[in-house]
Design an enzyme around this catalytic site. Sequence first.
Site, PDB file in Angstrom:
ATOM      1  N   LYS A  76       0.838  -1.199   0.000  1.00 22.93           N
ATOM      2  CA  LYS A  76       0.000   0.000   0.000  1.00 22.93           C
ATOM      3  C   LYS A  76       0.877   1.255   0.000  1.00 22.93           C
ATOM      4  O   LYS A  76       0.684   2.164  -0.789  1.00 22.93           O
ATOM      5  CB  LYS A  76      -0.922  -0.026   1.225  1.00 22.93           C
ATOM      6  CG  LYS A  76      -1.823   1.182   1.335  1.00 22.93           C
ATOM      7  CD  LYS A  76      -2.766   1.060   2.518  1.00 22.93           C
ATOM      8  CE  LYS A  76      -3.432   2.405   2.778  1.00 22.93           C
ATOM      9  NZ  LYS A  76      -4.344   2.378   3.916  1.00 22.93           N
ATOM     10  N   ARG A  94      -5.430  -4.363   5.902  1.00 23.40           N
ATOM     11  CA  ARG A  94      -6.070  -5.632   6.276  1.00 23.40           C
ATOM     12  C   ARG A  94      -7.479  -5.755   5.708  1.00 23.40           C
ATOM     13  O   ARG A  94      -8.159  -6.751   5.954  1.00 23.40           O
ATOM     14  CB  ARG A  94      -6.066  -5.777   7.798  1.00 23.40           C
ATOM     15  CG  ARG A  94      -6.638  -4.583   8.550  1.00 23.40           C
ATOM     16  CD  ARG A  94      -6.268  -4.629  10.026  1.00 23.40           C
ATOM     17  NE  ARG A  94      -6.697  -3.437  10.758  1.00 23.40           N
ATOM     18  CZ  ARG A  94      -5.998  -2.314  10.851  1.00 23.40           C
ATOM     19  NH1 ARG A  94      -4.829  -2.218  10.232  1.00 23.40           N
ATOM     20  NH2 ARG A  94      -6.441  -1.293  11.535  1.00 23.40           N
TER      21      ARG A  94
HETATM   22  O1  F6P Z   1       1.864  -4.153   9.916  1.00 18.15           O
HETATM   23  C1  F6P Z   1       1.623  -2.821   9.625  1.00 18.15           C
HETATM   24  C2  F6P Z   1       1.164  -2.631   8.219  1.00 18.15           C
HETATM   25  O2  F6P Z   1       1.071  -1.289   7.973  1.00 18.15           O
HETATM   26  C3  F6P Z   1      -0.177  -3.331   7.921  1.00 18.15           C
HETATM   27  O3  F6P Z   1      -1.268  -2.622   8.347  1.00 18.15           O
HETATM   28  C4  F6P Z   1      -0.077  -3.496   6.467  1.00 18.15           C
HETATM   29  O4  F6P Z   1      -1.019  -4.408   5.984  1.00 18.15           O
HETATM   30  C5  F6P Z   1       1.349  -3.974   6.322  1.00 18.15           C
HETATM   31  O5  F6P Z   1       2.064  -3.201   7.275  1.00 18.15           O
HETATM   32  C6  F6P Z   1       1.953  -3.835   4.963  1.00 18.15           C
HETATM   33  O6  F6P Z   1       1.945  -2.501   4.533  1.00 18.15           O
HETATM   34  P1  F6P Z   1       2.134  -2.126   3.017  1.00 18.15           P
HETATM   35  O7  F6P Z   1       1.021  -2.733   2.240  1.00 18.15           O
HETATM   36  O8  F6P Z   1       2.121  -0.634   2.987  1.00 18.15           O
HETATM   37  O9  F6P Z   1       3.468  -2.677   2.568  1.00 18.15           O
END
Ligand code: F6P
Length: 556
Positions: A208, A280
């Site tokens: 994300k 999530r």
């Molecule tokens: O564990 C924290 C977090 O921000 C989660 O909420 C998220 O799903 C994960 O890290 C991965 O984040 P990203 O998709 O930004 O790499």
Amino acid sequence: MINPIDATTTDAWADLTTLREALVPDLRGWFEADPHRAHDLTFDLADLRIDLSKNLINDDVMAALVRLAEAVNLPERRDAMFAGERINVTENRSVLHTALRLPADAELVVDGQDVVADVHAVLDKMYAFSDRVRSGEWKGVTGKPISTIVNIGIGGSDLGPVMVYEALLPYKQAGLECRFISNIDPSDCAEKVADLDPETTLFIVASKTFTTLETLTNARMARAWLLERLAEAGAIASPAEGGEAIAKHFVAVSTALDKVADFGIDPANAFGFWDWVGGRYSVDSAVGLPVLLAIGQDNFRGFLGGFHAVDEHFRTQAPETNVPLLMGLLNVWYVNFWGAESHAVLPYAQYLHRFAAYLQQLTMESNGKSVRWDGTPVTSGTGEIFWGEPGTNGQHAFYQLIHQGTRLIPADFIAVANPAHPTRDGDTDVHGLFLANFFAQTAALAFGKTADEVRAEGTAEAIVPARVFTGNKPTTSIMAPALTPAVVGQLIALYEHITFTQGIVWGIDSFDQWGVELGKKLALEIAPAVFGDAEALAKQDPSTQSLVSWYLENRD
Ligand code: F6P
């Protein structure tokens, strides 16, 4: 900002306290006294049949729980979420995962933007890409079609896709396989690519934020592996001249498309989503790309339709018959009035073997909080620990503690009527035998076995106490006709809304996750010490210094 209402100060909370004090659990007696109990507490929700009757509840408790939901303005908070209000207060964001599964002809304007049009523009791009990969039209740098998709992501960018991919394996296109790299432990990447042919491998980098240490490190390792192997095979002149190979073998999923370009992935091969989708809650966004590639667009549409059916139920049903709301309230009942500290999720479906792991992030990252959304301390216990394994494996491991231990562990049992592989063992229908265990366990947990029943079996008196089952262990049974894409979507949406309900009662922001930040920051601060920087090591606490020193002395 609308302030949270302190549930513990409401009349409904006081009523629930009184009801709990007076309630002597007696599931045997309650079923005997009320022949309609099973019927009255069983609900149909889309394809799901959900039986709440083996919970420690009666009409008065259910009515008080519904009053509690109303007292904390749950229906109004739910409507605010669906409308795109910024209910994620600490991040000042809307919470609109429900918009990801709205049909194309719906409209939802948030901040002047029709988010449904945006969602479907990305879905159309995903569908077109998936058709090309699945048909073999999309080719690797040497002209071969793709046979393995490797998703690189962590947390919400991993757990959802893995869980759904595994759940829907029977829908996977033959000749296509997905793998998932998440852990920054280099063994994860090494094992997952070891036997792969780079010429037929497509990597999806899913993040994300596109800043996550684990994902970007794994993506760089995967990129190096791809380019080195292609160069060794003579498919490209050298790793340094691998631009075209990256374009053919790397795509990205992110809200940060500028960072995707910095990594070297062509923005044309990037699939976006929005900051109003929590990690999530993102498997139904572009994060679901590996699932789409595996099962195809018709099945993926069915998957999204499953979510939407449950969304519509949650959005429109009155609290008394609103199943996710009731299940969320039941969890509050057990956590706050019975002292339950954990909740087991026990799928009697091997394909759901990652469901509990997925739910751990959904529920615990959402509701593991001790301040409310206005910054004040919570006034009651919050998020319980979710855990589980598929039945019957769990029966031979930890069910002993659920049956006869000292803790109350509410459990959700999940099963489907029709297996992907109907099989007979001689005259026996093996899936039927499997489900006999599902039915037996919830009955045993509810109704137990009295000392007299144990004696009647001829058990020696000294052993009778050890063989007594008190019963009155609460369970919810969830059944579906089959584990279809729609059913998997329904199950996910069900638990999303259960999680939301609990968060609203507790007054917390279920959509931030500040609790993961400190460890991430410290890891970066400690890293120089791990790499031998004495000054950085000296800044650490004595225990950390000792552990890092031991590591430095003992590594090869
Ligand atoms: O564990 C924290 C977090 O921000 C989660 O909420 C998220 O799903 C994960 O890290 C991965 O984040 P990203 O998709 O930004 O790499």
